[in-house]
Design an enzyme around this catalytic site. Structure first.
Site, PDB file in Angstrom:
ATOM      1  N   ASP A  88     -15.160  -2.205   8.632  1.00 19.29           N
ATOM      2  CA  ASP A  88     -15.762  -2.620   7.371  1.00 19.29           C
ATOM      3  C   ASP A  88     -16.687  -3.808   7.606  1.00 19.29           C
ATOM      4  OD1 ASP A  88     -14.279  -0.663   6.112  1.00 19.29           O
ATOM      5  OD2 ASP A  88     -12.696  -2.029   5.464  1.00 19.29           O
ATOM      6  N   TYR A 135      -9.079   2.094  -5.012  1.00 19.46           N
ATOM      7  CA  TYR A 135      -8.172   3.185  -5.360  1.00 19.46           C
ATOM      8  C   TYR A 135      -8.140   3.552  -6.841  1.00 19.46           C
ATOM      9  CZ  TYR A 135      -6.640   1.997  -0.681  1.00 19.46           C
ATOM     10  OH  TYR A 135      -6.613   1.744   0.659  1.00 19.46           O
ATOM     11  N   SER A 157      -6.250  -3.278   2.732  1.00 19.98           N
ATOM     12  CA  SER A 157      -6.805  -2.790   1.465  1.00 19.98           C
ATOM     13  C   SER A 157      -7.209  -3.913   0.511  1.00 19.98           C
ATOM     14  CB  SER A 157      -5.810  -1.859   0.755  1.00 19.98           C
ATOM     15  OG  SER A 157      -5.717  -0.631   1.427  1.00 19.98           O
ATOM     16  N   GLU A 172       0.814  -1.221   0.000  1.00 19.00           N
ATOM     17  CA  GLU A 172       0.000   0.000   0.000  1.00 19.00           C
ATOM     18  C   GLU A 172       0.850   1.276   0.000  1.00 19.00           C
ATOM     19  OE1 GLU A 172      -3.603  -0.456   2.662  1.00 19.00           O
ATOM     20  OE2 GLU A 172      -2.413  -2.173   3.299  1.00 19.00           O
ATOM     21  N   ASN A 228      -9.821  -1.161  10.494  1.00 19.02           N
ATOM     22  CA  ASN A 228      -8.624  -0.495   9.973  1.00 19.02           C
ATOM     23  C   ASN A 228      -8.159   0.545  10.989  1.00 19.02           C
ATOM     24  OD1 ASN A 228      -8.732  -1.413   6.930  1.00 19.02           O
ATOM     25  ND2 ASN A 228     -10.810  -0.835   7.512  1.00 19.02           N
ATOM     26  N   GLY A 265      -7.401   5.174   5.223  1.00 19.95           N
ATOM     27  CA  GLY A 265      -6.907   6.079   4.195  1.00 19.95           C
ATOM     28  C   GLY A 265      -7.184   7.526   4.564  1.00 19.95           C
ATOM     29  N   GLU A 323     -13.445  -6.396   9.334  1.00 24.40           N
ATOM     30  CA  GLU A 323     -12.162  -5.990   9.904  1.00 24.40           C
ATOM     31  C   GLU A 323     -12.249  -4.565  10.419  1.00 24.40           C
ATOM     32  OE1 GLU A 323      -9.057  -5.943   7.012  1.00 24.40           O
ATOM     33  OE2 GLU A 323     -10.182  -4.730   5.583  1.00 24.40           O
ATOM     34  N   ARG A 373     -11.677   2.588  11.330  1.00 23.77           N
ATOM     35  CA  ARG A 373     -12.801   2.413  10.408  1.00 23.77           C
ATOM     36  C   ARG A 373     -13.121   0.929  10.322  1.00 23.77           C
ATOM     37  NH1 ARG A 373     -10.885   2.912   5.343  1.00 23.77           N
ATOM     38  NH2 ARG A 373     -11.590   0.789   4.855  1.00 23.77           N
TER      39      ARG A 373
END
Length: 324
Positions: free
Chosen positions: A261, A220, A145, A16, A282, A286, A280, A259
């Protein structure tokens, strides 16, 4: 607050890297707009260069804009702890557990949070048979990601392809595929009431671009996905997603921002709330101006420079509290 000397760690040595460089550039500009003296530091595998760079810049606080291995798994957090430097986002233990999909899964199960059926197994076993009924998902244990994630469907050769091309270590997490939507919830820590959820974003991969789930390219690539916030889902599911995101943040011991998901299966429930599954957390979301967490913060009235400034202040507050 008075402007601080902030070093923004960016780049890194994970898959990443380019995303982190983009996050870092945005954060530097935002922090300067907020009145800070912000400088970037491109992180590589050269740890001596990292320590030397931090010694040269002498920051008051470090903004961690790294993603993936080394930056998100507790490693760089350990170096910053050793150097005695305040830093944004989560600490060593929370970062390590969140990055390890098996460890975080066990934390979620212990906390009574909803996860998909699944288990960890040697990748070589996939060559012999399907470990779960199709469709199912194969994930690396410690990538972010959606790097390396594959969906194995009935009647395809995807299982053999995964075994032949796997480069993520001897083990994988295999989970039942959950149909429906991908949603995400940002959480900000701190304040008298503890962590708070921002809102729920509904993420739709662009099928015209060949994405059937929210993979790396959908995340992305230009036009890879569409974000709708607040998500138009059953109000009970909306509230549950916010509650589970906060509970997962707490269970892992996250700080700063995180964050969560989810998969949200509303394909068979008619007017009901559907089934929510936590995928998961994070710990280093981002941080480009259009990333999911800044989008949610903006929806809640916090601009991108204000969010970056808030993360710096949160790091300094935690450091001050720790030294009392």
């Amino acid at each position: 607050m008075n402007g601080k000397k902030v070093t923004v760690l960016m780049g890194g040595a994970s898959a990443e890297r380019e995303v982190s460089l983009s996050s870092g550039k945005g954060v530097i500009a935002a922090l300067r707009e907020a009145g800070h003296n912000a400088q970037g530091l491109d992180v590589t595998r050269d740890l001596a260069a990292l320590v030397a760079g931090l010694a040269e810049q002498k920051p008051d606080v470090v903004f961690n804009a790294l993603h993936g291995r080394f930056g998100e798994d507790g490693a760089v957090q350990g170096i910053l702890e050793w150097l005695g430097l305040p830093y944004t986002h989560s600490g060593i233990r929370a970062s390590a557990n969140a990055m390890d999909k098996d460890a975080s899964r066990q934390v979620f199960i212990a906390a009574g949070l909803p996860v998909a059926e699944g288990r960890v197994l040697p990748v070589a076993e996939l060559a012999d048979a399907d470990p779960l009924p199709c469709p199912y998902v194969v994930k690396p244990l410690d990538e972010g990601s959606s790097v390396g994630v594959s969906i194995v469907r009935e009647g395809t050769n995807q299982r053999a392809h995964v075994v032949e091309t796997w480069t993520y270590g001897p083990l994988a997490l295999v989970e039942s595929y959950v149909p429906g939507r991908e949603i995400t919830v940002g959480v900000l820590d701190g304040g008298p009431d503890g962590p708070r959820a921002l809102t729920v974003t509904d993420i739709t991969p662009n099928a015209d671009s060949g994405h059937d789930f929210y993979d790396y390219a959908a995340k992305y690539g230009a036009g890879g996905s569409r974000h709708a916030l607040p998500a138009i889902i059953h109000p009970d599911a909306f509230a549950q997603a916010c509650e589970v995101a906060v509970a997962a943040h707490r269970a892992l011991g996250c700080t700063g921002a995180s964050r969560s998901d989810f998969r949200y299966d509303d394909t068979q429930n008619g007017d009901g709330p559907g089934r929510l599954v936590l995928l998961e957390v994070n710990t280093q979301p981002g941080m480009t101006p259009t990333s999911l967490l800044p989008e949610q913060a903006a929806y809640c009235g916090m601009s991108y420079p204000e969010l970056c400034d808030w993360l710096v202040q949160d790091a300094l507050n935690r450091a001050e509290t720790a030294h009392r």
